[in-house]
Enzyme design. Structure first.
Site, PDB file in Angstrom:
ATOM      1  N   ASP A   2     -18.800  41.581  -1.966  1.00  0.00           N
ATOM      2  CA  ASP A   2     -19.638  40.473  -1.516  1.00  0.00           C
ATOM      3  C   ASP A   2     -20.217  40.694  -0.126  1.00  0.00           C
ATOM      4  OD1 ASP A   2     -19.424  39.062  -3.828  1.00  0.00           O
ATOM      5  OD2 ASP A   2     -18.049  37.543  -3.071  1.00  0.00           O
ATOM      6  N   ARG A  61     -26.193  28.914  -3.035  1.00  0.00           N
ATOM      7  CA  ARG A  61     -25.040  28.930  -3.926  1.00  0.00           C
ATOM      8  C   ARG A  61     -23.741  29.145  -3.159  1.00  0.00           C
ATOM      9  NH1 ARG A  61     -24.925  33.313  -7.074  1.00  0.00           N
ATOM     10  NH2 ARG A  61     -23.043  32.367  -7.912  1.00  0.00           N
ATOM     11  N   CYS A  88     -25.717  34.850 -10.697  1.00  0.00           N
ATOM     12  CA  CYS A  88     -26.511  35.964 -10.170  1.00  0.00           C
ATOM     13  C   CYS A  88     -26.462  37.167 -11.095  1.00  0.00           C
ATOM     14  CB  CYS A  88     -25.981  36.395  -8.790  1.00  0.00           C
ATOM     15  SG  CYS A  88     -26.440  35.293  -7.460  1.00  0.00           S
ATOM     16  N   LYS A 129     -15.755  29.500  -0.714  1.00  0.00           N
ATOM     17  CA  LYS A 129     -16.435  29.163  -1.968  1.00  0.00           C
ATOM     18  C   LYS A 129     -15.747  29.814  -3.150  1.00  0.00           C
ATOM     19  CE  LYS A 129     -19.714  31.330  -3.922  1.00  0.00           C
ATOM     20  NZ  LYS A 129     -19.964  32.116  -5.183  1.00  0.00           N
ATOM     21  N   ASN A 130     -15.284  31.051  -2.974  1.00  0.00           N
ATOM     22  CA  ASN A 130     -14.647  31.773  -4.078  1.00  0.00           C
ATOM     23  C   ASN A 130     -13.260  31.225  -4.412  1.00  0.00           C
ATOM     24  OD1 ASN A 130     -16.866  33.416  -4.363  1.00  0.00           O
ATOM     25  ND2 ASN A 130     -16.012  35.116  -3.188  1.00  0.00           N
ATOM     26  N   ARG A 178     -21.009  41.499 -16.156  1.00  0.00           N
ATOM     27  CA  ARG A 178     -19.704  40.926 -15.794  1.00  0.00           C
ATOM     28  C   ARG A 178     -19.149  40.266 -17.048  1.00  0.00           C
ATOM     29  NH1 ARG A 178     -21.030  37.350 -10.644  1.00  0.00           N
ATOM     30  NH2 ARG A 178     -22.990  37.071 -11.745  1.00  0.00           N
ATOM     31  N   PRO A 179     -18.766  41.064 -18.024  1.00  0.00           N
ATOM     32  CA  PRO A 179     -18.321  40.497 -19.298  1.00  0.00           C
ATOM     33  C   PRO A 179     -17.060  39.660 -19.118  1.00  0.00           C
ATOM     34  CG  PRO A 179     -17.796  42.834 -19.173  1.00  0.00           C
ATOM     35  CD  PRO A 179     -18.661  42.534 -17.985  1.00  0.00           C
ATOM     36  N   ILE A 180     -16.906  38.701 -20.030  1.00  0.00           N
ATOM     37  CA  ILE A 180     -15.717  37.850 -19.982  1.00  0.00           C
ATOM     38  C   ILE A 180     -14.664  38.340 -20.970  1.00  0.00           C
ATOM     39  CG2 ILE A 180     -17.040  35.889 -19.146  1.00  0.00           C
ATOM     40  CD1 ILE A 180     -16.891  34.722 -21.966  1.00  0.00           C
ATOM     41  N   ASP A 181     -14.775  39.602 -21.374  1.00  0.00           N
ATOM     42  CA  ASP A 181     -13.825  40.150 -22.345  1.00  0.00           C
ATOM     43  C   ASP A 181     -12.376  40.020 -21.877  1.00  0.00           C
ATOM     44  OD1 ASP A 181     -16.275  40.888 -23.244  1.00  0.00           O
ATOM     45  OD2 ASP A 181     -15.782  42.976 -23.637  1.00  0.00           O
ATOM     46  N   LEU A 182     -12.124  40.295 -20.584  1.00  0.00           N
ATOM     47  CA  LEU A 182     -10.755  40.240 -20.089  1.00  0.00           C
ATOM     48  C   LEU A 182     -10.231  38.808 -20.073  1.00  0.00           C
ATOM     49  CD1 LEU A 182     -10.788  42.864 -17.189  1.00  0.00           C
ATOM     50  CD2 LEU A 182     -10.021  43.152 -19.552  1.00  0.00           C
TER      51      LEU A 182
END
Length: 423
Positions: A312, A403, A124, A30-31, A129-133
């Site tokens: 995970d 999911r 989840c 899935k990942n 889990r910022p998207i800054d990067l």
């Protein structure tokens, strides 16, 4: 096949104490599937991803592709994607709110159309889990990015750059790889993530005519190309699903063979299961686990970027520790809310103390109870704990489990577990 999401109000009824015997084959990870679907937005031809199941995350990513004017359908045991006729570069909150991985569409859409607009992603709640990067990486490639409320807008022609990631973020590495594969010039990414899913993405891009090398190391080099064509591609097997089923056998006892996954990708979990007293035999495409159903505490478990122990699988291993003889210490280094399943395990009688990012688990017998999944992997942990508990449990919140696991109950039932899905 028309995409259909499972009944979100469903629950599992599980009677514990059954040993597990048989063989399971895991499908494509899935990942891996989610960034590969997103990456297909950049291709000018038909893509077929083999051995893919209709997890709700994959269905939601397919919906995003269709919202952009692409075609995406599940059939023939895989996913067909055709993005030759994209008609939009915007993804609304009704789609991004369902799926954290919706952020993967930002880089490919920008590279393909020269502009992209998405709402902040959901998914989840396992901690910030910022998207800054992601954003800083795309800016380094020349994107002009603005954030307005819950929207992120990007535009501009992309060019090669040298990018130093302060941490090996899998998602940021993937987004940068995808955008750079159609940028002008060469991009070097230092401090990149090295997970098997990164290797899958590199191999897919190259199968479509791209030029990426270095996956599996901390340094990637991407030479941009003007176009990517379609391809048929086989993603790697789902190492997280494989580890979950292997852990279920270690808890319940019996003998289970899991195929379809690279045993090298399972090395960290294999070592922990052996410490817990299970006998694990590696195969060319998986592993066989034998257990007497009386696991001992595996000691210290600490999550880390690949090749370390995957975050995970921390939750399923917590269930194993809760049922083991002795004390286990679990350190979660990646996501601060990965312990959200612990209060539910306590309802079953688990003796777990949490201090910050560390949990002390004193193993004991568990009793069946009514519990609720609040995230994907935590939900899997509750199912595994119920399999090893005395009596009957119900696990609600299956929309989280769906999911990432397709028909988890049916697969465990095929091994002899007493588990039923109720509407």
């Amino acid at each position: 096949m028309k995409n259909r999401l499972p009944d979100s109000g469903a629950k599992y009824m599980i009677v514990g104490g059954r040993r597990l015997y048989g063989e399971l084959q895991v499908m494509s990870a899935k990942n891996s599937i989610l960034p590969l679907i997103a990456c297909s937005v950049m291709t000018e031809g038909e893509v077929f991803l083999t051995r893919c199941e209709m997890t709700s995350d994959a269905v939601n990513m397919a919906d995003i592709v269709r919202s952009l004017g692409g075609k995406c359908s599940f059939r023939d045991g895989g996913i067909y994607i055709d993005c030759r006729d994209l008609s939009s570069c915007r993804v609304g909150s009704e789609l991004t709110g369902r799926l954290r991985s919706s952020v993967f569409i930002l880089g490919p859409l920008l590279a393909r159309a020269g502009s992209a607009e998405i709402c902040y992603p959901g998914g989840c709640d396992i901690g910030p889990r910022p998207i800054d990067l992601h954003i800083s990486g795309l800016r380094a490639l020349g994107a002009q990015i603005s954030e307005n409320g819950d929207k992120v807008s990007a535009r501009g022609a992309l060019h090669g750059a040298r990018i130093e990631l302060p941490m090996p973020s899998v998602g940021a590495t993937e987004n940068i790889m995808m955008a750079a594969s159609r940028a002008e010039g060469v991009t070097v990414v230092c401090g990149a993530a090295a997970e098997p899913e990164i290797t899958d993405l590199q191999n897919f891009i190259n199968a479509c005519g791209g030029k990426v090398r270095g996956a599996g190391t901390r340094r990637l080099e991407i030479e941009g190309v003007k176009r990517l064509h379609g391809a048929t591609f086989a993603p790697s097997g789902d190492r997280i699903a494989a580890g979950t089923y292997m852990t279920a056998c270690a808890i319940c006892g019996g003998e289970v063979t899991v195929t379809g996954a690279n045993p090298a990708h399972l090395a960290s979990v294999t070592g922990i299961l052996r410490r817990a007293g299970a006998e694990v035999t590696e195969l060319t495409n998986g592993a066989t686990v034998r257990s007497d159903g009386s696991p001992r505490a595996p000691g210290r478990i600490e999550t880390a970027p690949y090749p370390g122990f995957p975050t995970d699988l921390q939750s399923p291993l917590t269930a194993l520790a809760a049922l083991s003889r002795g004390t286990t210490y679990i350190i979660e280094n990646l996501f601060e809310n990965r312990f959200r399943h612990i209060p539910q395990l306590r309802k079953m009688g688990a003796d777990i103390t949490v201090c910050g990012r560390a949990a002390t688990v004193r193993g004991r017998r568990l009793n069946g109870s009514d519990v609720e999944a609040e995230d994907l992997r935590g939900g899997a942990a509750l199912v595994l704990a119920a399999l090893g508990a005395d009596g009957t449990s119900t696990v609600c919140g299956l929309s989280h489990i769906d999911r990432g696991y397709y028909d988890l109950g049916g697969k465990l039932s095929s091994l002899g577990a007493d588990i039923r899905r109720l509407p």
